[in-house]
Scaffold this motif. Structure first.
Motif, PDB file in Angstrom:
ATOM      1  N   VAL A 112       7.769 -22.360   4.006  1.00 39.89           N
ATOM      2  CA  VAL A 112       8.224 -22.689   2.684  1.00 39.89           C
ATOM      3  C   VAL A 112       7.935 -24.483   2.559  1.00 39.89           C
ATOM      4  O   VAL A 112       7.426 -24.684   1.573  1.00 39.89           O
ATOM      5  N   GLY A 113       7.909 -24.905   3.766  1.00 38.96           N
ATOM      6  CA  GLY A 113       7.813 -26.412   3.660  1.00 38.96           C
ATOM      7  C   GLY A 113       6.266 -26.896   3.056  1.00 38.96           C
ATOM      8  O   GLY A 113       6.005 -27.644   2.391  1.00 38.96           O
ATOM      9  N   PHE A 114       5.360 -25.984   3.675  1.00 38.38           N
ATOM     10  CA  PHE A 114       4.038 -26.105   3.409  1.00 38.38           C
ATOM     11  C   PHE A 114       3.774 -25.748   1.955  1.00 38.38           C
ATOM     12  O   PHE A 114       2.734 -26.269   1.306  1.00 38.38           O
ATOM     13  N   LEU A 115       4.312 -24.623   1.593  1.00 37.75           N
ATOM     14  CA  LEU A 115       4.212 -24.306   0.250  1.00 37.75           C
ATOM     15  C   LEU A 115       4.578 -25.183  -0.798  1.00 37.75           C
ATOM     16  O   LEU A 115       3.794 -25.352  -1.695  1.00 37.75           O
ATOM     17  N   LEU A 116       5.830 -25.827  -0.416  1.00 38.16           N
ATOM     18  CA  LEU A 116       6.184 -26.970  -1.296  1.00 38.16           C
ATOM     19  C   LEU A 116       5.358 -28.006  -1.404  1.00 38.16           C
ATOM     20  O   LEU A 116       5.019 -28.840  -2.433  1.00 38.16           O
TER      21      LEU A 116
ATOM     22  N   ASN B 211      -3.694 -31.673   0.693  1.00 38.45           N
ATOM     23  CA  ASN B 211      -3.475 -30.324   0.371  1.00 38.45           C
ATOM     24  C   ASN B 211      -4.246 -29.568   1.391  1.00 38.45           C
ATOM     25  O   ASN B 211      -3.976 -28.339   1.589  1.00 38.45           O
ATOM     26  N   ALA B 212      -5.371 -29.905   1.976  1.00 35.29           N
ATOM     27  CA  ALA B 212      -6.183 -29.567   3.005  1.00 35.29           C
ATOM     28  C   ALA B 212      -5.152 -29.393   4.379  1.00 35.29           C
ATOM     29  O   ALA B 212      -5.069 -28.205   4.880  1.00 35.29           O
ATOM     30  N   VAL B 213      -4.397 -30.417   4.516  1.00 34.34           N
ATOM     31  CA  VAL B 213      -3.337 -30.069   5.769  1.00 34.34           C
ATOM     32  C   VAL B 213      -2.387 -29.418   5.635  1.00 34.34           C
ATOM     33  O   VAL B 213      -2.027 -28.356   6.277  1.00 34.34           O
ATOM     34  N   PHE B 214      -1.923 -29.331   4.122  1.00 31.20           N
ATOM     35  CA  PHE B 214      -0.687 -28.311   3.844  1.00 31.20           C
ATOM     36  C   PHE B 214      -1.018 -26.976   3.798  1.00 31.20           C
ATOM     37  O   PHE B 214      -0.543 -25.816   4.355  1.00 31.20           O
ATOM     38  N   LEU B 215      -2.352 -26.626   3.342  1.00 26.48           N
ATOM     39  CA  LEU B 215      -2.895 -25.283   3.328  1.00 26.48           C
ATOM     40  C   LEU B 215      -3.286 -24.671   4.488  1.00 26.48           C
ATOM     41  O   LEU B 215      -2.964 -23.665   5.061  1.00 26.48           O
ATOM     42  N   ALA B 216      -3.774 -25.501   5.520  1.00 31.76           N
ATOM     43  CA  ALA B 216      -3.863 -25.235   7.022  1.00 31.76           C
ATOM     44  C   ALA B 216      -2.830 -25.075   7.621  1.00 31.76           C
ATOM     45  O   ALA B 216      -2.779 -24.042   8.303  1.00 31.76           O
TER      46      ALA B 216
END
Length: 429
Positions: free
Chosen positions: A293-297, A275-280
Motif C-alpha cells: 500500500v505504501g508503494f502504491l501511494l 516512480n522507478a523505486v516505488f514500482l520496484a
C-alpha cells in the motif's frame, strides 16, 4: 488563479468520468450488451485509440474557431457520444459511441490546456495546468466510483445519462465562466502548427511523457488483480485503496504544479526516479500488505501527477496552441495503450508482478530521454558562469582604464546581459 481554469477542470472531470465508466460497469455492460467481458474491455481500448488517433484531427479542424466556441463544439460532440452510449441497442452502437467520445475528449484536453496557458500569467501556467488537471485526478478519485455506484443501483444506462447531465452542466459553466479570448500564438494556422511539429526535440519531449504515463499505467492497469491475488486484499477493500491512491494523485498534482514552470526537467527527473523505486519496491514487496500500500501511494504521488511539468516542457519546446497540446495528449494516451498491452503479455509470461517491473523499466527509460535537456542545462550553466566572469573582467578593465570608460561600461553591461539571458534559459529548461 482565473475562475475559468476551475471551469475547465470541471469539463476535464466530465471527460474522464466517461472514460473510466466502462471499467466500473464491466459486468452490467457484458450482460446488457450480450457481450463477453473481454469484448467490453475492447471498449476501453477503442476509447484510448480514438483519443490518440482521432483527437488531433478534430483539434486541427477547429484551429480557426475561437477557443471558447471550440470547447462548446467539442462538448456537443461529447454529449452526442454519451447519449448514443446511454441508448445503445447493441455492442456495435456502444463501440461507435466510445469512438466518438474518445475523439472529443482528446480534443477537449488540447483546447483546455491551451486556454490555461492563455488565461494565466506566464509564471503561473504550470499551476493553472495543475488546477485544470485536478479534473483528471478527481475523475480517478470520485468519477469512477460514482459511475460504478450509479450503474450498480440504477443500471449502466443511468451512468451514461449521468455523464450526459454532467456534460451539459460543464458546458453551461463554460458559457458563463470562460472568456472569449483571441487565438493563442499561431493564429489558427495549420501550416504554422505543422511547422512546430517538425521540431525533432519536441518529439523527444513527447516520448518522455509517453514513458512517464506508461510506467504508471503498466502497473495501474492491473492493480486490482495484483492487490487481490498477490497482496491478499479482499475485493471489497480495493475501491477504498483506489480512493486513497486518487487522493495521493490530487496531492502530488498540486505540489508538482507549484514547481512545474521553473523546474520542469528536474521535477520530471525526480518523479521518474522515485516512480522507478516505488514500482520496484511494489514488485518486491507485493506480498506484504503494508509495504504494498505504501508503494502504491508513492506511485500515486509521482505518476500521473507529472502532467503539469510535462505540459510546461512541451509548451516551452513547441508552443501553447491546441494542436501541440492535443498531439502531446495523444502520446500520453499511447503510453497507456502500449504499457497495458505489454503488461498483459508480461503477466502471461512471468506472472502478476511483471507489470510492476515493466513500469520500473519504463521509468528508467524516461530518465534517459531527459539527458539531452540535462546536458544542455549544464552547458548553459557553464556559459552563464563564463558570462559572469566576462562581465566582471569588463568592469575591472573599465576601472583600470579611465580613458576607455565608455567601452568598459559597455562590455560590463553586455557581459551581464549575456549572463542573465543564459541563466534564464538554463532555469527554463
Amino acid at each position: 488563479m482565473p475562475r475559468a481554469v476551475y471551469v475547465l477542470a470541471l469539463g476535464i472531470f466530465a471527460m474522464v468520468t466517461s472514460e473510466f465508466a466502462v471499467a466500473g460497469l464491466m459486468p452490467q455492460l457484458a450482460e446488457g450488451l450480450q457481450a463477453t467481458v473481454p469484448q467490453v474491455g475492447y471498449l476501453i481500448t477503442a476509447f484510448a485509440v480514438a483519443m490518440s488517433v482521432g483527437g488531433p484531427f478534430l483539434t486541427a479542424a477547429l484551429l480557426k474557431v475561437r477557443q471558447k466556441h471550440a470547447l462548446l463544439i467539442v462538448f456537443a460532440v461529447f454529449l452526442a457520444g454519451n447519449l448514443l452510449a446511454a441508448t445503445a441497442s447493441g455492442y456495435a452502437v456502444m463501440l461507435a459511441a466510445r469512438v466518438v467520445t474518445g475523439i472529443a475528449a482528446q480534443a477537449f484536453f488540447g483546447v483546455a490546456i491551451s486556454l490555461c496557458a492563455q488565461l494565466a500569467r506566464p509564471e503561473l501556467r504550470g499551476r493553472a495546468v495543475a488546477v485544470a488537471m485536478n479534473g483528471l485526478m478527481l475523475g480517478t478519485l470520485l468519477g469512477l466510483p460514482l459511475a460504478t455506484v450509479i450503474g450498480e443501483h440504477l443500471g449502466w444506462r443511468a451512468a451514461f445519462w449521468a455523464v450526459a447531465a454532467l456534460t451539459v452542466l460543464a458546458a453551461l459553466c463554460t458559457v458563463a465562466g470562460v472568456p472569449d479570448v483571441d487565438h493563442a500564438e499561431g493564429g489558427g494556422s495549420i501550416r504554422a502548427e505543422l511547422a512546430v511539429l517538425r521540431n525533432p526535440r519536441l518529439w523527444l519531449v513527447f516520448s518522455t511523457s509517453t514513458l512517464v504515463i506508461g510506467a504508471t499505467f503498466a502497473a495501474f492497469s492491473y492493480v486490482n488483480p495484483i492487490l487481490t491475488e498477490v497482496t491478499g486484499f479482499s475485493p471489497g477493500s480495493v475501491p477504498l485503496l483506489l480512493v486513497a491512491y486518487g487522493a495521493a494523485t490530487v496531492l502530488g498534482n498540486t505540489v508538482v504544479g507549484r514547481f512545474a514552470d521553473r523546474y520542469a526537467v528536474p521535477v520530471l527527473a525526480l518523479g521518474l526516479g522515485l516512480n522507478a523505486v516505488f514500482l520496484a519496491g511494489f514488485a518486491l514487496f507485493a506480498g506484504l500488505p503494508a509495504p504494498a500500500v505504501g508503494f502504491l501511494l508513492g506511485v500515486g504521488l509521482v505518476g500521473v501527477t507529472m502532467n503539469p511539468a510535462m505540459v510546461s516542457r512541451v509548451q516551452r519546446t513547441g508552443n501553447a496552441r491546441p494542436l501541440v497540446n492535443t498531439v502531446h495528449s495523444s502520446f500520453i494516451t499511447l503510453g497507456i495503450i502500449i504499457s497495458s498491452l505489454l503488461g498483459g503479455l508480461a503477466i502471461d509470461a512471468w506472472g502478476l508482478r511483471a507489470p510492476l517491473w515493466l513500469g520500473a523499466a519504463l521509468a528508467v527509460l524516461g530518465v534517459g530521454t531527459l539527458l539531452p535537456d540535462a546536458l544542455a542545462a549544464r552547458r548553459g550553466a557553464t556559459a552563464a558562469r563564463q558570462g559572469v566572469v566576462g562581465a566582471r573582467q569588463g568592469a575591472m578593465d573599465g576601472r583600470s582604464a579611465p580613458t576607455d570608460n565608455d567601452s568598459g561600461a559597455t562590455g560590463n553591461t553586455a557581459g551581464a546581459a549575456d549572463a542573465k539571458m543564459v541563466e534564464t534559459l538554463t532555469i527554463g529548461s
